[in-house]
Design an enzyme around this catalytic site. Structure first.
Site, PDB file in Angstrom:
ATOM      1  N   CYS A  72       0.743  -1.175  -0.068  1.00 52.51           N
ATOM      2  CA  CYS A  72      -0.099   0.129  -0.085  1.00 52.51           C
ATOM      3  C   CYS A  72       0.950   1.123  -0.146  1.00 52.51           C
ATOM      4  O   CYS A  72       0.340   2.411  -0.548  1.00 52.51           O
ATOM      5  CB  CYS A  72      -1.033  -0.046   1.156  1.00 52.51           C
ATOM      6  SG  CYS A  72      -1.918  -1.149   1.560  1.00 52.51           S
TER       7      CYS A  72
ATOM      8  N   HIS B  10      -3.232   6.897   1.607  1.00 55.00           N
ATOM      9  CA  HIS B  10      -3.516   5.812   1.124  1.00 55.00           C
ATOM     10  C   HIS B  10      -4.996   5.630   1.430  1.00 55.00           C
ATOM     11  O   HIS B  10      -5.289   5.597   2.560  1.00 55.00           O
ATOM     12  CB  HIS B  10      -2.542   4.640   1.827  1.00 55.00           C
ATOM     13  CG  HIS B  10      -3.227   3.277   1.470  1.00 55.00           C
ATOM     14  ND1 HIS B  10      -3.641   3.015   0.346  1.00 55.00           N
ATOM     15  CD2 HIS B  10      -3.684   2.233   2.387  1.00 55.00           C
ATOM     16  CE1 HIS B  10      -3.797   1.741   0.504  1.00 55.00           C
ATOM     17  NE2 HIS B  10      -4.049   1.410   1.638  1.00 55.00           N
TER      18      HIS B  10
ATOM     19  N   ASN C  11     -10.197  -0.244  -1.678  1.00 50.28           N
ATOM     20  CA  ASN C  11      -8.728   0.090  -1.176  1.00 50.28           C
ATOM     21  C   ASN C  11      -7.989  -0.609  -2.372  1.00 50.28           C
ATOM     22  O   ASN C  11      -8.157  -2.038  -2.472  1.00 50.28           O
ATOM     23  CB  ASN C  11      -8.504  -0.874   0.038  1.00 50.28           C
ATOM     24  CG  ASN C  11      -7.026  -0.971   0.395  1.00 50.28           C
ATOM     25  OD1 ASN C  11      -6.278  -0.757  -0.469  1.00 50.28           O
ATOM     26  ND2 ASN C  11      -6.609  -1.305   1.563  1.00 50.28           N
TER      27      ASN C  11
END
Length: 319
Positions: free
Chosen positions: A113, A245, A275
Site C-alpha cells: 500500500c 493511502h 482499497n
C-alpha cells in the site's frame, strides 16, 4: 542542482462496478455495515483478461499524453505493485512494451500500500542523481485476484485500478517557484509487525489484522506525516490537499484531522474505488487534478502506509 517535478498524472479503472448490494448476495454483510465500518460504497473489479500491466499501461499512457511526452523519450519506468502474477518479464517491462518505449530501465517495486510513494521517491532520486531524465511512475494493483471472497472482513475492502505520474528533471529556480516539485521523502517500517497485513500462500490471499492496523495508523502515523511536511518546509496548514493511502475512511479521516491540515482537500476516493493498494494514491491524486479541486503549484501531501507496516510520504507540487 537538478530538481524534479511531476509533469502530469493519469489514472485508469476497470468498467465493472461492484456495489455493496451485490456483496450482500455473496457474503454475510450489508450496505449499512460496510459504510459504517470502512466507508466504501462501490469498487471497480478487473476482468480475467485484464492483467495488472494492462491497468498500468492505460494509466501511464494517459499521464504521458497529458504531459505531452512521447513514450520513446522515457528512460525509467517504476511500477509499484504486489499483485502481478508473473515474475518475468516484470510489470514495468510489460508496460514499456505495451506503450512502445525504446530502452528504459524497468523496475518493479513491492511495498504494497505504500508502494507508489516509495516508487515516486525512487524515481525522484534517480533523476536528481542524473541517472534518468524522464520517468513514468505507476501504482497498479488487481486486489480482486488475491481477495478471499468468502471473508467478509476483507473482500468488502478491495478494488482494482492504476494511477501514474510522469516525473521529469526541473531546472527552475526553486526559491522563486515556491519549493521543489517533489519534496524529500520520509520512509520507514515496523518489521516486527509486518504480519499485520499479508498477501501470501498458494494461491496468494490478502489478509490483515484490522484492529492492529487501525491503531497503528491512527496513532503512529499523524506525527510522521507532520515530519514529512517539515522536511518539505511546509506546514500542514499550508497544504492544499492531503492524499493518504485509501485504506478505509475510518483511518483517513482521523489521520487527516490529527495532521492539522485544516485548509486542505482530503482525498476520499476510497468511497467509490475501495482499497486499491499501490494504485490508491495516484488514482486519488489524478482525480483531484482532473476535477480541478487543486491547482498547478499547490502543495499536496502524499502519504502511503500499510503492507509490511511500511510508510513513505513526500510533499509535491500539483502538476
Amino acid at each position: 542542482m537538478i530538481g524534479t517535478r511531476i509533469a502530469a498524472v493519469g489514472h485508469y479503472q476497470p468498467a465493472r462496478v461492484l456495489t455493496n448490494e451485490e456483496l450482500e448476495e455473496m457474503v454475510d454483510t450489508s450496505d449499512a455495515w460496510i459504510r459504517s465500518r470502512v466507508g466504501i460504497r462501490t469498487r471497480r473489479i478487473a476482468g480475467p483478461d485484464e492483467p495488472v500491466d494492462e491497468l498500468a499501461a492505460h494509466a501511464g499512457a494517459k499521464a504521458l499524453a497529458s504531459a505531452g511526452i512521447e513514450p520513446a523519450a522515457v528512460d525509467l519506468v517504476v511500477v509499484a505493485t504486489s499483485t502481478a502474477i508473473d515474475r518475468s518479464p516484470n510489470t514495468a517491462a510489460r508496460l514499456a512494451a505495451r506503450l512502445g518505449m525504446v530502452s528504459p530501465a524497468t523496475l518493479d517495486l513491492n511495498v504494497v500500500c505504500a508502494g507508489f510513494t516509495h516508487a515516486l521517491a525512487t524515481a525522484d532520486h534517480a533523476v536528481r542523481a542524473g541517472a534518468a531524465e524522464r520517468a513514468v511512475v505507476v501504482g497498479a494493483d488487481k486486489m480482486s485476484q488475491v481477495a478471499d471472497w468468502t471473508d467478509r472482513g476483507t473482500c468488502v475492502l478491495v478494488g482494482d485500478g492504476a494511477g501514474a505520474a510522469v516525473v521529469t528533471a526541473d531546472h527552475a529556480d526553486h526559491a522563486e517557484s515556491g519549493g521543489a516539485g517533489i519534496g524529500p521523502v520520509l520512509w520507514g517500517s515496523v518489521p516486527g509487525l509486518g504480519h499485520a497485513v499479508r498477501i501470501e500462500g498458494t494461491p496468494p490471499r490478502f489478509a490483515q489484522e484490522g484492529q492492529s492496523v487501525y491503531r497503528w495508523a491512527t496513532t503512529t502515523l499523524p506525527p510522521i506525516a507532520r515530519k514529512v511536511c517539515e522536511r518539505a518546509g511546509t506546514t500542514p496548514e499550508e497544504l492544499a490537499a492531503v492524499v493518504l493511502h485509501q485504506a478505509n475512511l475510518r483511518i483517513i479521516e482521523p489521520v487527516a484531522a490529527r495532521l492539522g491540515a485544516v485548509n486542505a482537500v482530503v482525498a476520499k476516493d476510497v468511497v467509490e474505488s475501495g482499497n486499491t493498494s499501490a494504485a490508491s494514491i495516484p488514482l486519488a491524486l489524478s482525480k483531484l487534478v482532473e476535477r480541478g479541486e487543486i491547482s498547478t503549484g499547490d502543495p499536496v501531501l502524499l502519504f502511503g502506509f500499510g503492507g509490511n507496516l511500511s510508510y513513505a510520504g513526500q510533499v509535491v507540487r500539483c502538476p
